[in-house]
Motif scaffolding. Sequence first.
Motif, PDB file in Angstrom:
ATOM      1  N   PRO A 228      29.783  17.540 -22.301  1.00 47.29           N
ATOM      2  CA  PRO A 228      28.459  17.009 -22.630  1.00 47.29           C
ATOM      3  C   PRO A 228      27.743  17.827 -23.700  1.00 47.29           C
ATOM      4  CG  PRO A 228      28.338  18.259 -20.603  1.00 47.29           C
ATOM      5  CD  PRO A 228      29.800  18.225 -20.992  1.00 47.29           C
ATOM      6  N   ASP A 229      26.896  17.132 -24.431  1.00 45.27           N
ATOM      7  CA  ASP A 229      25.993  17.781 -25.364  1.00 45.27           C
ATOM      8  C   ASP A 229      25.149  18.777 -24.563  1.00 45.27           C
ATOM      9  OD1 ASP A 229      24.702  18.249 -27.728  1.00 45.27           O
ATOM     10  OD2 ASP A 229      23.299  16.582 -27.506  1.00 45.27           O
ATOM     11  N   GLY A 230      25.065  20.014 -25.046  1.00 43.58           N
ATOM     12  CA  GLY A 230      24.307  21.033 -24.320  1.00 43.58           C
ATOM     13  C   GLY A 230      25.226  22.051 -23.661  1.00 43.58           C
ATOM     14  N   TYR A 231      26.507  21.746 -23.627  1.00 45.37           N
ATOM     15  CA  TYR A 231      27.445  22.679 -22.988  1.00 45.37           C
ATOM     16  C   TYR A 231      27.390  24.046 -23.643  1.00 45.37           C
ATOM     17  CZ  TYR A 231      31.839  25.166 -22.254  1.00 45.37           C
ATOM     18  OH  TYR A 231      32.770  26.146 -22.001  1.00 45.37           O
TER      19      TYR A 231
END
Lengths: 678, 678
Positions: A658-661
């Motif tokens: 996910p974006d933000g990992y």
Amino acid sequence: MEGVDHLADERNKAEFDVDEMKIVWAGSRHAFEVSDRIARLVASDPVNFLNSLLVFVLHLVFEKSDRARLGRKELFKNTLKKCAHAWKRIIELRLTEEEAGRLRFFVDQPAFVDLHWGMFVPAIKGQGTEEQQKKWLSLASKMQIIGCYAQTELGHGSNVQGLETTATFDPKTDEFVVHSPTQTSSKWWPGGLGKVSTHAVVYARLITDGKDYGVHGFIVQLRSLEDHSPLPNIIVGDIGTKMGNGAYNSMDNGFLMFDQVRIPRDQMLMRVAKVTREGKYVPSDVPKQLMYGTMVFVRQTIVADASNALSRAVCIATRYSAVRRQFGARNGGSETQVIDYKTQQNRLFPLLASAYAFRFVGEWLKWLYTDVTERLQASDFATLPEAHACTAGLKSLTTTATADGIEECRKLCGGHGYLWCSGLPELFAVYVPACTYEGDNVVLQLQVARFLMKTVAQLGSGKAPVGTTAYMARAEHLLQCRSGVQKAEDWLNPAAVLEAFEARALRMAVTCVKNLSKFENQEQGFSELLAELVEAAIAHCQLIVVSKFIAKLEQDIGGKGVKKQLNNLCYIYALYILHKHLGDFLSTNSITPKQASLANDQLRSLYSQVRPNAVALVDAFNYTDHYLGSVLGRYDGNVYPKLFEEAWKDPLNDSVVPDGYHEYIRPLIKQQLRTARL
Amino acid sequence: MEGVDHLADERNKAEFDVDEMKIVWAGSRHAFEVSDRIARLVASDPVNFLNSLLVFVLHLVFEKSDRARLGRKELFKNTLKKCAHAWKRIIELRLTEEEAGRLRFFVDQPAFVDLHWGMFVPAIKGQGTEEQQKKWLSLASKMQIIGCYAQTELGHGSNVQGLETTATFDPKTDEFVVHSPTQTSSKWWPGGLGKVSTHAVVYARLITDGKDYGVHGFIVQLRSLEDHSPLPNIIVGDIGTKMGNGAYNSMDNGFLMFDQVRIPRDQMLMRVAKVTREGKYVPSDVPKQLMYGTMVFVRQTIVADASNALSRAVCIATRYSAVRRQFGARNGGSETQVIDYKTQQNRLFPLLASAYAFRFVGEWLKWLYTDVTERLQASDFATLPEAHACTAGLKSLTTTATADGIEECRKLCGGHGYLWCSGLPELFAVYVPACTYEGDNVVLQLQVARFLMKTVAQLGSGKAPVGTTAYMARAEHLLQCRSGVQKAEDWLNPAAVLEAFEARALRMAVTCVKNLSKFENQEQGFSELLAELVEAAIAHCQLIVVSKFIAKLEQDIGGKGVKKQLNNLCYIYALYILHKHLGDFLSTNSITPKQASLANDQLRSLYSQVRPNAVALVDAFNYTDHYLGSVLGRYDGNVYPKLFEEAWKDPLNDSVVPDGYHEYIRPLIKQQLRTARL
């Protein structure tokens, strides 16, 4: 397993002719055919368009399964597109008014058009002079102008007489000056106002010659017809996100403030009263009661909507209850279908019965509206207070039960009902405002209670109670009768059921009158006893629903087994209400505890009779999968693979990681948060 | 009017010491101080960061008022950020476990950390051997791994024994092979699974040597600790949009399928049973009952959560009911505050009372958990079935009442409750899953009913009923006693109230036993009578809540007027339940209609006594505006200007003319749709 009907077994069990039931549900063969045709049209209306590769692709404009994934702006634009396309199709196909209405219904996305057709146009029809109607309706009927209904203010809802916006006549210029004197006087909530409407019917206090004549309607242009910008001295915008995903966020409910905005005198809606060139306020000879006719009409449509919304939820919950299995597997066989559990039946079948009950009481209200209209035209106002009370009460009763019923259906679907794609969360969010608009449900029951108190007080005065209160004429009998029910089957006797409901309703009303009389000041008593007055009003309204269902059964109803099923549903509704409000029935001695227990026995037996017919009874609503909008309620019962398909479409599944990992998860598990820039 | 307290008049009316009530509500001075400190920390935690202009700006990381405007991906990323920042602060400030828990609570955004701390860690603590605990908890406690709890499957919720996932021991490699044999066996719902968790406790059928030993827990790594990609043969993703705006969409509830995934044997949680190197299944000497201890613990926290959620909704509705005015203006004065209407009080004050009631029964459950734990350690299992039934019932009762209560509070705020910024739609959407998870509420009441049937059957056998069923020992008296209530004030007598509740509960249970005995087959009878069994269980649980509230009043409670207020709330709760379930009380002859009417009189009088204290009673919850998250519930009551502020922030107000005007509105009003490309 596309094409397989996983619910075929259920459908084969049905003991009645589903096609005939569809016609009973629709109200007539004609109504069924129009609905059926338009529903299919909306579900499958394709548009060919050139995509960016210059290839013609097929696109379903009315697709709605992506609604929860759209941001507010995208959702709103999508709504504008659907409205424009719908209107285009209405013109192209030369649809009748009835067909156009069904089309908007099946598009099933709250939008400014609902208010344009449902409130703006009727307001002009009802309150405009013939001349005004001619001018404004010809524009509105072609959508050359788009209108909304600006009544509610930020600080003023139920109490229309408390509105603060003013329209002051200026005889110098022959204009009204519309003004918002305070922040709480800002119009707030009107649908279609926020971003779309070019015009509004604005309700404001009419002031002329220094005198306040109370609230009247005015047509006010809000936006330029050339570039859509708000006209000078008008502040208008959207009031922000509302409950739920998708749901009413497709609607631009708006706010609106006027800073001394001038409109020509003839934009006051002048059917009931006018202001002359000199500024004189002159009531017309049109009776004020005519306005009540409109109210009866609007509330009748709300009751019809209740049966739509509830039946939709019940359809989803019933089908999924037949698909879903839990517990009870023996020797490695399948688990039990949850619809076979008495707890499930006990919650679901009364809602199925309620959907039918509200359908028929709605049908009856349609007749009532015709009756009221005819009487009004003959200047016969005698039945008006009764008709007004009755529609107010039924609006309140059916919308409350429907909102609660939708949420109950969601719970009956277990965890998966919580998924947006079950269709139920959005259905609830879209439906529940009906409990508040067009009269708060508690306020409405108080109006019913006031009417009942008056009716009871007049008993014996020689003035016979009319319409739905006619039973009160038998007060002497109803105050002392004892229910003759001796065995469970006696509860299938219409006379026994009606008498119990009539006795309960009348005795509660009479008790309220007695308790009120203990107060010196009637208004103070009324305010002190509000809660029990509401309960008495509800008892009266439930009697109406039961009696109209029973009356329906007395009609000529054809089709194999159809009447039998309706009969079962009628008594499920009645006995469920009896059980739910048992305290009322027992405390008024309308029935005994023993009789209550027999009613429960009968109810269980009715559940068993409905069980094999349940899926067919919801099929009779004839909803397309498009309109139903629920993975759990699919006609073919092929639920689980489709749940996976829906899940994969979520934006979070666009990427595996996910974006933000990199910013937030990796530093966490690598113990590097201390130095991370968050 | 920033800084003005619009509710000051209300606060001045209070007849008790609010600060002392805050401590009663929190449970202790210590608990109050920790909560108060951490709530303020979260509400105001600033981060300095360099913006794109290289200027240091202040940014509130825990800000949540923008939540409804974020798309799913943005919302999820925002959640990751908050979790990382929260953990950073927990480390920097060296917070204790208690403080860290409160911090997560006040951040108030569902996230993977809830499952990591609330389910993954406790599962290992409860079911892992000491060795396993040492290894895994040391990783988990530093968040070097992130875990979730993978039990529920797509086709299997309540019936844990019906799970399909298998873990087959392979003695050749000393490994378990974890496998999802069907689509319905896919794990579905676990929070934190979809996108974040590196590990999971997976529940699967343990198969060794060809034999199925039923469901056991296994620790399975799901994702690489280096790049976060799912490990081979694991399919994992997010299950899609859930109910409501914001709400649980910040959580990555996930699905998970295994295609023959191998894990070392020692990743089976082996505290209760183990599989040897040779593949032999060996139960340990740890009693299975220990697992019930965990269940009691989890359900006790759910009851505590119920009082949190309900009190939050009640706080919003109470404050706004004092701000909002409708009708009743005299001589141009202000309209009446809606909190002064008896209909409003009749709906709101029972919920206020319920919030307090659930608080105290939750407190008592905390004690019960300690008691159960001590007994278990002493191998005393005698009270376990009763404790288990009681927690199951109270979980069901309080979560149902809370979900309904939040929605009722929303309706009590009129139209504005429907705005997302009222805080109530999201509170409902976040809360309502509690009715389904950790045991469906109806299924749980059936467990209670089974226990009650057993208890009643054993009366007179010499085995005395324990704990919350102790009253059943007085069956002889309770089956024939008549309530002595003669005037309204008698309903303030604890003995009279308890006796009415005890008589009702016992008589309903006894009636069920009698009705069951009419069936030849007990199980068939049970299934036929499910609905009335549930009602008997609810009656028993309501008695528990009432009796624990009364017991609380017997404690030493200081502070001016505090006890008096609690006393009023206690009897509001009891008499409200009595009225709501009047059918039960009357049909069991536990009270007479006359006594029921006296109870209503007393209830009205109690409402009048609570009225001047209502705002102070919700102030006692000590919620910050940040945590409350509601424009309507603001501490200062400055509602209307703030509603405008929120409205302006909606993306639709970014431009005056909305996106889509040129494509869809202009062609419509200019009658050019026919040629428009839609």
